[in-house]
Scaffold this motif. Sequence first.
Motif: not given
Lengths: 264, 346
Positions: A39-41, A68, A89, B26-28, B227, B236-237, B246-248, B250
């Motif tokens: 869901t990310t790059r 996740r 979720q 960064a990825h996210a 993304g 929420w996300r 949550a460390g998602e 970076d």
Amino acid sequence: MPLLTLREAPPERLDFLAVNPLALSGLSQGDAERLVVGTTRRGLVLGDCFTVKLDGSDTLTIAGGHARLDRVGASLTEGAIRVEGDVGQRLGAGMTGGTLTVTGNAGPFAGSGATGGTIRIEGDAGDHAGGAVHAAKVGLDGATLVIRGSAGDCLGDSMRRGLIVVERAGAFAGARMIAGTIAAGTVGDHPGYGMRRGTLVVGGHGALMPTFVETGALDLVYLRLLAKSLRPLSARHADLLSGAPKRYSGDLATIGKGELWVAA
Amino acid sequence: MAAWVKGGATDADAAVQAAAALLSSAHAPVFAGLNAEVAAIRAAYDLAGRIGASVDTAGGDATYADLGALARVGAMQAPPAEVVGRADAVLLVGVAPGRSPLVERLRATKPVRGRAAGAERRILSLPAGSDLAVAIAHLRAHARGHLTSDAGMMETARALSSALYGAVLYDPGELGTLGIEMLQGLVMDLNEATRCFALSLSDGGQDRAALQVAAWTTGQATRVGFGRRVPEQDPWRFDADRQAEAGEADAALWLASLPTARPAWLKTLPTVALVGSDAAPDLAEVVIRVGEPGREVGGVLWNEGRAGLSYRAPEQAGDLPAAADIIARIAAAVAGRGAVANRKDA
């Protein structure tokens, strides 16, 4: 039995909407491993996080879940998915049939918009289990959701059809319910906030809304029929309806056709 | 221009390059705050789209409390100027509205337009009690005539239903989405027989400006992620605090050219902070001081009274850069590093 084995904790949230037995049955090993789940790059694919074994059958096992993994079993139409571990979720969101089993915990919005099938969560569920996601008109919409542990707040928020069986739920269980049935060992404060119709059956509860009025302790034929339908899922929940449970009617802030049954 | 990298003062180019390096790797990444002028918010959405970041605003929870109810049941809202000009009964829900400067204005004036022109204005309040959302439901049950047991609620319900133009003021962060939906239901019930409107008081930030920009840029509200290239809305996300915890996430870009309460994660997550007058060297990994809109630079801001966007000229001319210019320079530097095309799914 197709098997996905988690190799290591995913570095980001994964979207499993496209990962179900029916979709995998039409894919080659290579195509399945190239299914985009990231869901990310990073652009993660299924094979980056899982080892994939396919055999074309209609029961998918995900060995090693993770908080996740989002939308596991979402839009499922048939077959079964078993997750040995946690999920994120929207577990089974919008599913129309089939069976989902999670041995661990689920994130928020489990069973949101699900119109058919059965979802079983052996551990705990997050907030809004069987509840509506942002901007959705309805939560659970016909499916059966069984939670063996605790559910968070707003269980069954805006639920319209179907059945939720839960051991313990947080505050605002059955909020904004349109219809359907929730059976809970205990619920937190303010169950049935803003409910229009629908049935809550509880063994115990926190603070009640001032907009629910007691209408007596009743022993109705309908309750025996409801108990009969609950018994295959949970005998303990069916027993909540034995004797003459106390009935509250509400929420009078709306049309007030909902009911809260409290075990005798 | 004041800028700092890892606490050390540096020049603009070095800070922009450091910011681009941080965001490119960064990825996210998360873009948060967005308490700034419209041009800067636009630039932030543009850069977020290019590098696959997600976006959240400083007042995201309160904004989505309002939007959640709006999307489900609609809303009957009036802007502050209308309430001041027309309302003969005003209900303050909870504690927060009492602190709004608007209430002082309402107490000091009378309605001058419409059906209630010249009438006395009555200011009512609904105390917070144990739970504000429950109190609103209790009031609505009395207004509908389903309950008559509470004298205070009956009196408030009568005052609103007998008013020619009622207004209900609330703070969305205090009331929450369940309570707001109930409040909108109350307002709609009252409109069967008279006029009544809700007024959501903002916390003074630029969330509503960001909401307009997000809508015309992405077709969605503020909390979107890029993304997967297309804008996806998921409140929420894409909650920035949740992602940081949550460390998602970076990396982050914190955009606050107006004074804004800072999240705790600014110092723990690699962050580029574009901040106005409250800039400090140790605020984040890369800090760039930008002009404060309406004071040091010109900019389009949300006009609370008129409920619209309007241009605010600077109070004094200066040489501070606008946040939008800095973001554009970071975007150019990011493109120069090849980070945009360097996606696995490109």
